[in-house]
Design a protein around this motif. Structure first.
Motif, PDB file in Angstrom:
ATOM      1  N   LEU A  89       0.768  -1.183   0.009  1.00 19.71           N
ATOM      2  CA  LEU A  89      -0.150  -0.010  -0.030  1.00 19.71           C
ATOM      3  C   LEU A  89       0.813   1.261   0.082  1.00 19.71           C
ATOM      4  CD1 LEU A  89      -2.875  -1.114   2.433  1.00 19.71           C
ATOM      5  CD2 LEU A  89      -3.087  -0.899  -0.039  1.00 19.71           C
ATOM      6  N   ALA A  90       1.858   1.145   0.738  1.00 22.22           N
ATOM      7  CA  ALA A  90       2.856   2.256   0.947  1.00 22.22           C
ATOM      8  C   ALA A  90       3.743   2.576  -0.487  1.00 22.22           C
ATOM      9  CB  ALA A  90       3.848   2.247   2.027  1.00 22.22           C
ATOM     10  N   ALA A  91       3.883   1.619  -1.194  1.00 27.11           N
ATOM     11  CA  ALA A  91       4.844   1.488  -2.373  1.00 27.11           C
ATOM     12  C   ALA A  91       3.868   2.135  -3.420  1.00 27.11           C
ATOM     13  CB  ALA A  91       5.096   0.193  -2.831  1.00 27.11           C
ATOM     14  N   VAL A  92       2.445   1.832  -3.502  1.00 31.16           N
ATOM     15  CA  VAL A  92       1.780   2.223  -4.711  1.00 31.16           C
ATOM     16  C   VAL A  92       1.192   3.605  -4.378  1.00 31.16           C
ATOM     17  CG1 VAL A  92      -0.936   1.828  -5.351  1.00 31.16           C
ATOM     18  CG2 VAL A  92       0.779  -0.166  -5.170  1.00 31.16           C
ATOM     19  N   GLY A  93       0.994   4.058  -3.200  1.00 27.29           N
ATOM     20  CA  GLY A  93       0.573   5.585  -2.555  1.00 27.29           C
ATOM     21  C   GLY A  93       1.653   6.628  -2.815  1.00 27.29           C
ATOM     22  N   GLN A  94       2.801   6.152  -2.735  1.00 28.24           N
ATOM     23  CA  GLN A  94       3.720   7.222  -2.782  1.00 28.24           C
ATOM     24  C   GLN A  94       4.050   7.730  -4.228  1.00 28.24           C
ATOM     25  OE1 GLN A  94       7.030   6.814  -4.064  1.00 28.24           O
ATOM     26  NE2 GLN A  94       6.220   4.929  -4.764  1.00 28.24           N
ATOM     27  N   PRO A  95       4.292   9.059  -4.076  1.00 25.67           N
ATOM     28  CA  PRO A  95       4.390   9.804  -5.458  1.00 25.67           C
ATOM     29  C   PRO A  95       5.696   9.398  -6.395  1.00 25.67           C
ATOM     30  CG  PRO A  95       4.983  11.391  -3.662  1.00 25.67           C
ATOM     31  CD  PRO A  95       4.750  10.087  -3.206  1.00 25.67           C
ATOM     32  N   HIS A  96       6.545   8.965  -6.002  1.00 30.48           N
ATOM     33  CA  HIS A  96       7.886   8.624  -6.411  1.00 30.48           C
ATOM     34  C   HIS A  96       8.033   7.254  -6.991  1.00 30.48           C
ATOM     35  CE1 HIS A  96       9.579  12.320  -4.717  1.00 30.48           C
ATOM     36  NE2 HIS A  96       9.279  11.744  -3.494  1.00 30.48           N
ATOM     37  N   ARG A  97       7.460   6.973  -8.433  1.00 37.63           N
ATOM     38  CA  ARG A  97       7.364   5.657  -9.048  1.00 37.63           C
ATOM     39  C   ARG A  97       8.657   4.907  -8.899  1.00 37.63           C
ATOM     40  NH1 ARG A  97       2.994   4.684  -8.097  1.00 37.63           N
ATOM     41  NH2 ARG A  97       3.294   3.102  -9.602  1.00 37.63           N
ATOM     42  N   TRP A  98       9.933   5.410  -8.818  1.00 36.64           N
ATOM     43  CA  TRP A  98      11.203   4.615  -8.775  1.00 36.64           C
ATOM     44  C   TRP A  98      11.157   3.770  -7.520  1.00 36.64           C
ATOM     45  CZ3 TRP A  98      14.349   5.237  -4.718  1.00 36.64           C
ATOM     46  CH2 TRP A  98      14.143   6.532  -3.991  1.00 36.64           C
ATOM     47  N   VAL A  99      10.482   4.203  -6.424  1.00 37.24           N
ATOM     48  CA  VAL A  99      10.415   3.385  -5.235  1.00 37.24           C
ATOM     49  C   VAL A  99       9.572   2.105  -5.450  1.00 37.24           C
ATOM     50  CG1 VAL A  99       9.631   3.487  -2.834  1.00 37.24           C
ATOM     51  CG2 VAL A  99      10.622   5.492  -3.864  1.00 37.24           C
ATOM     52  N   ASP A 100       8.374   2.274  -6.016  1.00 37.77           N
ATOM     53  CA  ASP A 100       7.562   1.122  -6.432  1.00 37.77           C
ATOM     54  C   ASP A 100       8.378   0.012  -7.177  1.00 37.77           C
ATOM     55  OD1 ASP A 100       5.367  -0.645  -6.499  1.00 37.77           O
ATOM     56  OD2 ASP A 100       4.563   0.590  -8.098  1.00 37.77           O
ATOM     57  N   ARG A 101       8.972   0.760  -8.468  1.00 37.02           N
ATOM     58  CA  ARG A 101       9.620  -0.074  -9.268  1.00 37.02           C
ATOM     59  C   ARG A 101      10.924  -0.864  -8.492  1.00 37.02           C
ATOM     60  NH1 ARG A 101      10.012   3.553 -12.492  1.00 37.02           N
ATOM     61  NH2 ARG A 101      11.900   4.264 -12.105  1.00 37.02           N
ATOM     62  N   TRP A 102      11.513  -0.205  -7.962  1.00 35.12           N
ATOM     63  CA  TRP A 102      12.761  -1.013  -7.063  1.00 35.12           C
ATOM     64  C   TRP A 102      12.249  -1.929  -6.143  1.00 35.12           C
ATOM     65  CZ3 TRP A 102      17.636  -1.395  -8.859  1.00 35.12           C
ATOM     66  CH2 TRP A 102      17.804  -0.444  -9.585  1.00 35.12           C
ATOM     67  N   LEU A 103      11.231  -1.633  -5.490  1.00 38.13           N
ATOM     68  CA  LEU A 103      10.839  -2.567  -4.283  1.00 38.13           C
ATOM     69  C   LEU A 103      10.112  -3.848  -5.339  1.00 38.13           C
ATOM     70  CD1 LEU A 103       9.690  -3.183  -1.537  1.00 38.13           C
ATOM     71  CD2 LEU A 103       7.524  -2.348  -2.207  1.00 38.13           C
ATOM     72  N   THR A 104       9.433  -3.629  -6.218  1.00 34.74           N
ATOM     73  CA  THR A 104       9.215  -4.985  -7.142  1.00 34.74           C
ATOM     74  C   THR A 104      10.406  -5.676  -7.716  1.00 34.74           C
ATOM     75  OG1 THR A 104       7.258  -3.460  -7.906  1.00 34.74           O
ATOM     76  CG2 THR A 104       7.873  -5.622  -9.088  1.00 34.74           C
ATOM     77  N   ARG A 105      11.299  -4.945  -8.133  1.00 40.55           N
ATOM     78  CA  ARG A 105      12.626  -5.645  -8.724  1.00 40.55           C
ATOM     79  C   ARG A 105      13.022  -6.604  -7.578  1.00 40.55           C
ATOM     80  NH1 ARG A 105       9.940  -4.404 -12.259  1.00 40.55           N
ATOM     81  NH2 ARG A 105      10.371  -3.373 -13.900  1.00 40.55           N
ATOM     82  N   GLY A 106      13.437  -5.809  -6.425  1.00 37.60           N
ATOM     83  CA  GLY A 106      14.111  -6.484  -5.045  1.00 37.60           C
ATOM     84  C   GLY A 106      13.511  -7.672  -4.723  1.00 37.60           C
ATOM     85  N   LEU A 107      12.112  -7.529  -4.746  1.00 37.48           N
ATOM     86  CA  LEU A 107      11.192  -8.920  -4.175  1.00 37.48           C
ATOM     87  C   LEU A 107      11.161  -9.779  -5.411  1.00 37.48           C
ATOM     88  CD1 LEU A 107       8.214  -7.140  -2.599  1.00 37.48           C
ATOM     89  CD2 LEU A 107       9.948  -8.209  -1.507  1.00 37.48           C
ATOM     90  N   ASP A 108      11.510  -9.462  -6.679  1.00 39.60           N
ATOM     91  CA  ASP A 108      11.560 -10.327  -7.760  1.00 39.60           C
ATOM     92  C   ASP A 108      12.934 -11.428  -7.606  1.00 39.60           C
ATOM     93  OD1 ASP A 108       9.323  -9.717  -9.109  1.00 39.60           O
ATOM     94  OD2 ASP A 108      10.420  -8.354 -10.726  1.00 39.60           O
TER      95      ASP A 108
END
Length: 268
Positions: A89-108
């Motif tokens: 929820l925090a990753a989707v809601g924050q304005p910086h898309r790179w945070v969401d992208r790097w979180l997704t790549r790290g969990l991959d």
């Protein structure tokens, strides 16, 4: 009907797990699970469900083996969602898309790790406590949970309600952890019901490797693993604990499906 069947299927293993040790004390010999009998005895007067490969009474094992399942598997599942849902929820809601992208790549990267291999490496390090097992299993499930929650949150976030709340000056926390958070409860509940089976498999495999609890301990999942080669010689030693695990997972899924159909998040 499905609700009654769900409560029945869920209630039997829960009753065995919570009240089993007390009920086992009413059995002949106090329901001891010590290996003091002949292995693989068929059901009889002294042992209603026979004995397992170690000569232990299967009925006593079934009544003693649910507590560890609830603690280890339930703890790992709960920890996964306690971390994964707020993180997504925090990753989707924050304005910086790179945070969401790097979180997704790290969990991959974590998602690519074979679960059994991780557990074997953990066992080789000598870290064999129940807490370490719970954390390891929760970590292995985290990438999939974050993906599911993130997908559901993205759908809820695109609704006009979110835009209206933002225009009204509602706080970021209220919008994303309040409204959007409620929107992901349905998918999370469905996922938890199905994921329980996978968590039980990992916990059983880990216990068989010596992680969490001793492989000789009375535990439903471990009993299935330990007695599987004797399935045709003493089927009760495998089918009874396996049946309790199947009833636990099936009952939980029936109740979750019934709840989503008749009320809750599905009918907002």
């Amino acid at each position: 009907m499905s609700r009654a069947a769900g409560w029945l299927l869920l209630g039997v293993p829960l009753l065995a797990a919570l009240a089993g040790p007390v009920l086992a004390g009413l059995l002949p010999g106090g329901g001891s699970v010590r290996a003091a009998n002949v292995p693989l005895l068929p059901p009889g007067a002294d042992h209603p469900l026979g004995t397992d490969v170690l000569g232990r009474d299967v009925l006593a094992l079934a009544l003693h083996g649910g507590g560890s399942v609830l603690v280890l598997a339930g703890g790992a599942l709960l920890l996964t969602y306690l971390v994964g849902v707020p993180l997504a929820l925090a990753a989707v809601g924050q304005p910086h898309r790179w945070v969401d992208r790097w979180l997704t790549r790290g969990l991959d990267l974590v998602l690519a790790l074979p679960g059994l291999l991780v557990l074997m490496v953990l066992a080789a390090t000598g870290t064999r406590t129940g807490a370490a097992l719970v954390v390891a299993v929760a970590l292995l499930q985290l990438p999939a949970v974050v993906r599911i929650v993130r997908s559901a949150a993205l759908g809820a976030r695109r609704s006009g309600v979110v835009e209206a709340m933002a225009l009204q000056g509602e706080s970021w926390w209220r919008v994303h952890f309040g409204y959007v958070g409620r929107g992901v409860l349905g998918p999370v509940a469905v996922d938890a019901g199905g994921r329980l089976s996978l968590v039980l498999y990992l916990v059983a495999s880990a216990n068989f490797l010596g992680l969490g609890i001793d492989p000789a301990t009375a535990d439903w999942a471990v009993l299935v693993e330990r007695n599987q080669e004797a399935l045709f010689l003493q089927p009760c030693a495998v089918l009874v604990p396996a049946g309790l695990l199947v009833a636990l997972c099936t009952g939980l899924n029936l109740l979750v499906d019934r709840y989503l159909v008749t009320g809750g998040p599905a009918r907002r």
